[in-house]
Design a protein around this motif. Sequence first.
Motif, mmCIF file in Angstrom:
data_model
loop_
_atom_site.group_PDB
_atom_site.id
_atom_site.type_symbol
_atom_site.label_atom_id
_atom_site.label_comp_id
_atom_site.label_asym_id
_atom_site.label_seq_id
_atom_site.Cartn_x
_atom_site.Cartn_y
_atom_site.Cartn_z
ATOM 1 N N GLN A 26 46.376 45.538 36.641
ATOM 2 C CA GLN A 26 44.928 45.709 36.774
ATOM 3 C C GLN A 26 44.468 45.336 38.181
ATOM 4 O O GLN A 26 43.564 45.972 38.739
ATOM 5 C CB GLN A 26 44.199 44.867 35.733
ATOM 6 N N ASN A 64 54.450 37.101 47.429
ATOM 7 C CA ASN A 64 53.285 37.967 47.312
ATOM 8 C C ASN A 64 53.066 38.876 48.510
ATOM 9 O O ASN A 64 52.051 39.568 48.587
ATOM 10 C CB ASN A 64 52.057 37.109 47.012
ATOM 11 N N LYS A 108 44.636 37.254 35.904
ATOM 12 C CA LYS A 108 45.719 36.322 35.628
ATOM 13 C C LYS A 108 47.017 36.945 36.127
ATOM 14 O O LYS A 108 47.078 38.140 36.402
ATOM 15 C CB LYS A 108 45.800 36.051 34.129
ATOM 16 N N TRP A 109 48.057 36.142 36.220
ATOM 17 C CA TRP A 109 49.334 36.638 36.718
ATOM 18 C C TRP A 109 49.895 37.764 35.854
ATOM 19 O O TRP A 109 50.629 38.611 36.358
ATOM 20 C CB TRP A 109 50.351 35.510 36.842
ATOM 21 N N ASN A 110 49.555 37.776 34.571
ATOM 22 C CA ASN A 110 50.055 38.859 33.704
ATOM 23 C C ASN A 110 49.164 40.099 33.759
ATOM 24 O O ASN A 110 49.353 41.027 32.982
ATOM 25 C CB ASN A 110 50.226 38.373 32.268
ATOM 26 N N GLU A 111 48.222 40.143 34.690
ATOM 27 C CA GLU A 111 47.313 41.276 34.856
ATOM 28 C C GLU A 111 47.441 41.914 36.246
ATOM 29 O O GLU A 111 46.490 42.485 36.779
ATOM 30 C CB GLU A 111 45.865 40.822 34.631
ATOM 31 N N LEU A 112 48.643 41.848 36.808
ATOM 32 C CA LEU A 112 48.822 42.363 38.167
ATOM 33 C C LEU A 112 48.659 43.876 38.240
ATOM 34 O O LEU A 112 48.266 44.400 39.280
ATOM 35 C CB LEU A 112 50.171 41.921 38.733
#
Length: 122
Positions: free
Chosen positions: A44, A102, A38-42
């Motif tokens: 990772q 990005n 997800k976007w909040n897991e960049l």
Amino acid sequence: MSPADLVSYLIGWNELVLKWLDQDDKGQDVDFPETGFKWNELGQLAQKFYKDYDDVGYHELLDRLKKAKENLVETITARSDNELYGGPWYDKWTKGRMIQFNTSSPYANARGRIRKWLKTQT
């Protein structure tokens, strides 16, 4: 974080954006930012990029980054302004803005990290 990790990070983002564009060109759904993330897991996702290229030599990483960048420039240049900026592609963002966010943001991040790393080397 090593320079090789940063190059891996840039390759990962460049190749991911190319993947998005390829999927879109084929009429496939794009799983933003990447399948399983997800976007909040960049953070990772960055770790995944480091691992993906961990066994690749530094000079080969640089060659791969150069090729990915050239492919991005080529595919962006081949697209019309209308395709890039004529309407939303993901949420409210146009294709051109998603490419910009990005690709340029990871380069800015990497520049800052390289500067920090260089200060530790002197």
